[in-house]
Write an enzyme that holds these catalytic residues in place. Structure first.
Site: not given
Ligand SMILES: [Zn+2]
Length: 388
Positions: A76, A78, A139, A167, A361
Site C-alpha cells: 500500500h 498510504d 489500506e 507488510e 504507526h
Molecule cells: Zn501496512
C-alpha cells in the site's frame, strides 16, 4: 553476478517514496506518477484504478513477458498521520542513523515497494514470467482501495499464480491473519431535564450497556476461546475505540455514537458475532427505550471489512517464500492486510516483508538497513528464479 540494483539503490528509492507524504486522507497521485515514470523505462504495462474523487489511485504494473500468470508483489502507498507524535526528525525525509532509516512508511510499508523498484531494472530483460506490482491507496483506513485493483484484474484477464504482500513481518513468511469488521453505532434517545430522567431516554446509558455487552463478548472469547495458539493473541478480540455523547450533567443526552471492531480468527464467523450483539440490543435495550419514546433505538453501519487470511502452508507461493527466505515459518498475525482480498479473488497469497510491525504507526518509525538487505536478498532470489 550483480545485476543492477544494490543496497544503495534500494535505500535511495526508499528515500524517494517516503518523501511523498501520502497520508491516507491526502492524494497519492504524485507518488503514483513517480512510480509510473520509473516503470516507463522497463516497458511496463500500467493500469490505474481511482477512488470516486480521482484524488487517489491504485497502480497495477506488469513487467516482463505478457503472459497471464506471474507473481504479484503488493504494497500500500498510504501511511498513517504524524500529527501529535513527537518525531526527532522530519518524518518525510529519510534520516540514516546507527544502521536504521527513520521516516514515516519506512517499515509500513514503502521499503518493500522501493526495493522491488530498485531491483527490477536488473532482471526485466531476462524474466520468463511476468512480475506484477500492485500498489494500493487507503489500506490504513480499512483496506478500502485494493478492492478496485482486484476487480480490474478480472477485466484485464490477468491471473497471477501467487502474490506476496510486503507488510512488515521481519521477512518471516506469514500465511494467516485475522479478519476485521468495524462498525459505527449511533444511539438515538430523547432529551430531557435530568430531574425528569425517567421521562427521557438516555442515549449515553444505552450506549454504555451496548459497549458493556461487547466487553462481555471479549471476555468470553478470552476465557473460553475458540483458540488458535499460532496467533500472538490466540482468540477473537472485540474492542470499542471511540465514544461520544452528552453535553451537560443536567441534560439527559439524546445522542451517543461509538465505534467498535471485531478482529476474528479465520474460523470465527463475524456475521454470527454481530448478530449476537444486535440480538441483545433488540431484545434487552430497545424495548425499554421505545416504551418511553417510539423513535429511540440503535443504528449500526459497517465501516470496513477485512476478511481473514488462511492460506495453506502447502501452496506453491508459501513454499517458495519459505525456501527463498530460508525460513520455514508459517506465521499467523493479528493485524489485517490486503492479502486476504487477493486470496479471496483466487490468488494464493502470503505476507512477507522487511521491518517490524512494532515500529509501524509510531513516532520515529524506522527500518533497520539489515532488514533492507534481507528483503533485497529475498527479492533477488525470487526474480532470479523467475528468469529460469
Ligand atoms: Zn501496512
Amino acid at each position: 553476478m550483480n545485476p543492477s540494483g544494490s543496497l544503495t539503490d534500494s535505500i535511495a528509492m526508499i528515500g524517494k517514496l517516503v518523501a511523498f507524504p501520502t497520508v491516507s486522507r491526502d492524494s497519492n497521485l504524485e507518488l503514483i506518477d513517480f512510480v509510473r515514470e520509473t516503470l516507463r523505462d522497463l516497458d511496463a504495462e500500467v493500469r490505474l484504478t481511482f477512488d470516486d474523487d480521482r484524488r487517489k489511485a491504485n497502480l497495477f504494473a506488469t513487467v516482463g513477458p505478457r503472459s497471464r500468470n506471474g507473481l504479484v508483489l503488493s504494497g500500500h502507498t498510504d501511511v498513517v498521520p504524524v500529527e501529535g507524535q513527537a518525531w526527532d526528525t522530519d518524518p518525510f525525509t529519510v534520516a540514516e542513523k546507527d544502521g536504521r532509516l527513520y521516516g514515516r512508511g519506512t517499515s509500513d510499508m514503502k521499503s518493500f515497494i522501493a526495493i522491488a523498484l530498485a531491483l527490477l531494472p536488473g532482471y526485466v530483460s531476462r524474466l520468463k514470467q511476468p512480475v506484477h506490482l500492485a500498489l494500493s491507496y487507503d489500506e490504513e483506513v480499512g483496506c478500502i482501495g485494493v478492492g478496485r485493483l482486484i476487480e480490474d484484474l478480472a477485466r484485464a484477464d490477468v491471473r497471477p499464480s501467487g502474490c506476496i504482500v510486503g507488510e512488515p513481518t521481519y521477512m518471516k513468511p506469514v500465511i494467516a491473519h485475522k479478519g476485521k469488521r468495524s462498525f459505527r453505532c449511533s444511539v438515538r434517545g430523547l432529551a430531557g431535564h435530568s430531574a425528569y430522567a425517567p421521562r427521557a431516554v438516555n442515549a449515553v446509558e444505552a450506549a454504555a450497556e451496548a459497549v458493556a455487552y461487547l466487553k462481555r463478548m471479549a471476555r468470553r472469547h478470552r476465557d473460553a476461546g475458540p483458540y488458535d495458539h499460532s496467533f500472538d493473541i490466540p482468540h477473537t478480540t472485540v474492542h470499542t475505540g471511540v465514544i461520544r455523547g452528552g453535553t451537560a450533567l443536567n441534560i439527559v443526552p439524546h445522542e451517543c455514537t461509538f465505534d467498535f471492531e471485531f478482529r476474528h480468527l479465520p474460523g470465527d464467523d463475524p456475521e454470527r458475532l454481530i448478530a449476537e450483539w444486535k440480538s441483545y440490543i433488540g431484545s434487552e435495550l430497545e424495548p425499554e427505550m421505545r416504551a418511553v419514546h417510539a423513535e429511540a433505538g440503535f443504528e449500526v453501519v459497517q465501516l470496513s471489512e477485512i476478511p481473514a487470511l488462511d492460506t495453506s502452508a502447502e501452496t506453491r507461493i508459501a513454499g517458495l517464500v519459505q525456501e527463498l527466505t530460508g525460513n520455514a515459518d508459517a506465521g499467523k498475525v493479528s493485524y489485517g492486510t490486503e492479502a486476504s482480498q487477493f486470496q479471496r479473488a483466487g490468488i494464493p497469497t502470503v505476507v512477507c516483508g522487511p521491518g517490524s510491525i512494532d515500529q509501524a504507526h509510531k513516532p520515529n518509525e524506522f527500518i533497520a538497513t539489515e532488514q533492507v538487505a534481507a528483503c533485497e536478498k529475498f527479492l533477488r532470489a525470487l526474480l532470479e528464479r523467475m528468469t529460469a
